[in-house]
Design an enzyme around this catalytic site. Structure first.
Site, PDB file in Angstrom:
ATOM      1  N   LYS A  54      -0.305  -7.618  -0.172  1.00 31.82           N
ATOM      2  CA  LYS A  54      -0.407  -6.229  -0.654  1.00 31.82           C
ATOM      3  C   LYS A  54       0.984  -5.616  -0.783  1.00 31.82           C
ATOM      4  CE  LYS A  54      -5.027  -5.525   1.168  1.00 31.82           C
ATOM      5  NZ  LYS A  54      -5.844  -5.220   2.342  1.00 31.82           N
ATOM      6  N   GLN A  98      -5.403  -1.966   7.797  1.00 32.02           N
ATOM      7  CA  GLN A  98      -6.032  -3.266   7.580  1.00 32.02           C
ATOM      8  C   GLN A  98      -7.152  -3.494   8.594  1.00 32.02           C
ATOM      9  OE1 GLN A  98      -5.259  -5.523   5.025  1.00 32.02           O
ATOM     10  NE2 GLN A  98      -7.080  -6.588   5.779  1.00 32.02           N
ATOM     11  N   ASP A 121      -8.399   3.206   0.184  1.00 29.63           N
ATOM     12  CA  ASP A 121      -9.491   2.234   0.352  1.00 29.63           C
ATOM     13  C   ASP A 121     -10.840   2.881   0.033  1.00 29.63           C
ATOM     14  OD1 ASP A 121      -8.930  -0.394   0.919  1.00 29.63           O
ATOM     15  OD2 ASP A 121      -8.608  -0.068   3.073  1.00 29.63           O
TER      16      ASP A 121
END
Ligand code: NAD
Length: 297
Positions: A54, A98, A121
């Site tokens: 990422k 994460q 997200d």
């Protein structure tokens, strides 16, 4: 019939190119780079790989990547303090923590602490609610990537029968909301669904997000249907000691019947990071009060 392959890798590459162009435009107009912060707690091997890729993709798109690592035994207070600091950091447009987190940390508490306007997200209840009522917000990356592939292949989805297999908060539920917003007739199937094969047979669009290798068989698919396989499952390979990736759909069987299908790997997988970059850039434009043309990315 041999299904057409939906090349998510090529689509994601093209999307990332468009994001890079717009990221440069953002930098020129705002005087700073769009910024994405990624927080990793602990040293889970798979999470480390995801975080590294990422970060690399963020930099390649001409955006700033801020990586924060906390030890596996970090306290909830430490993590929440970091998230709050990132919420207030004007150089950070998007925040991603994460998952999964070590067991002593409550994921919902952490997600609830991220500012909804930096929640790239799309996991915050505010963004889930915005999606449900049709307000602009952030949509989870994997289902939004699936929708992009579907619209690219089919154009209008209006009136089509769609079956989503799986009801997780990160894939199944938001996928169903997105398809509903496109005026599909949506069925959400899950582990308690009866006669799953018959349910799937009705669908013009099948999205499989189950996590069970090759569970959806070719003879469940309606001839000509479009199949999006979200599953990533590692199974034993042909040679001893070697593994390979398969999806939730029996690819060979489905290829004989479907009109189009995403391969695994090379289908949905590459879309997830591309959409994360997209969400981060959208956040940057919004946070800076700059206009981004509707549908530009
Ligand atoms: P999850 O385990 O949270 O949810 C799985 C869902 O499948 C559940 O809602 C459950 O009801 C349903 N299910 C389980 N067994 C079933 C059965 N026998 N019949 C029908 N439904 C059943 O998983 P998730 O996080 O939604 O992920 C699903 C899959 O997608 C996994 O393989 C995961 O690795 C993959 N995934 C891929 C990406 C990507 O970038 N390509 C991103 C996220 C998840």
């Amino acid at each position: 019939m041999t299904a057409e392959l939906i090349d998510g890798k090529a689509f994601a590459l093209d999307l990332r190119g468009r994001i890079a162009t717009l990221a440069a435009d953002f930098t020129a107009r705002s005087g700073r780079k769009a910024g994405l912060a990624v927080v990793l707690v602990g040293a889970d091997a798979a999470s480390q790989v995801y975080v590294r890729s990422k970060g690399k993709a963020t930099v390649e798109a001409g955006m700033a990547s801020f990586e924060h690592r906390l030890p596996a035994d970090a306290s909830e207070t430490e993590l929440l303090d970091l998230v709050r600091a990132l919420n207030h950091d004007p150089l950070v447009d998007g925040i991603l923590v994460q998952l999964p987190l070590p067991g002593h940390l409550d994921e919902q508490t952490v997600i609830a602490t991220i500012s909804p306007d930096k929640d790239v997200d799309g996991f915050h209840v505010t963004n889930a609610g915005r999606l449900a009522v049709g307000q602009p917000g952030f949509v989870p990356c994997t289902p939004l990537g699936c929708l992009m592939l579907l619209k690219n292949r089919l154009g209008s989805l209006s009136g089509l029968d769609a079956v989503v297999i799986g009801r997780s908060n990160i894939v199944g539920k938001p996928m169903a909301q997105l398809l509903l917003a496109e005026s599909c007739t949506v069925t959400i199937a899950h582990s308690r669904t009866r006669n799953l094969a018959d349910v799937v047979r009705r669908a013009d669009i099948v999205v499989a997000a189950v996590g069970r290798p090759e569970m959806v068989k070719g003879d469940w698919i309606k001839p000509g249907a479009t199949v999006i396989d979200v599953g990533i499952n590692r199974v034993d390979g042909a040679e001893p000691g070697k593994t390979r990736l398969v999806g939730d759909v029996d690819f060979a069987g489905a290829c004989d019947v479907a009109g189009a299908i995403t391969p695994v790997p090379g289908g949905v997988g590459p879309m997830t990071i591309a959409v994360l970059l997209r969400n981060a850039l959208v956040a940057a434009f919004r946070n800076a009060g700059l206009e981004l043309a509707e549908g530009a990315i």
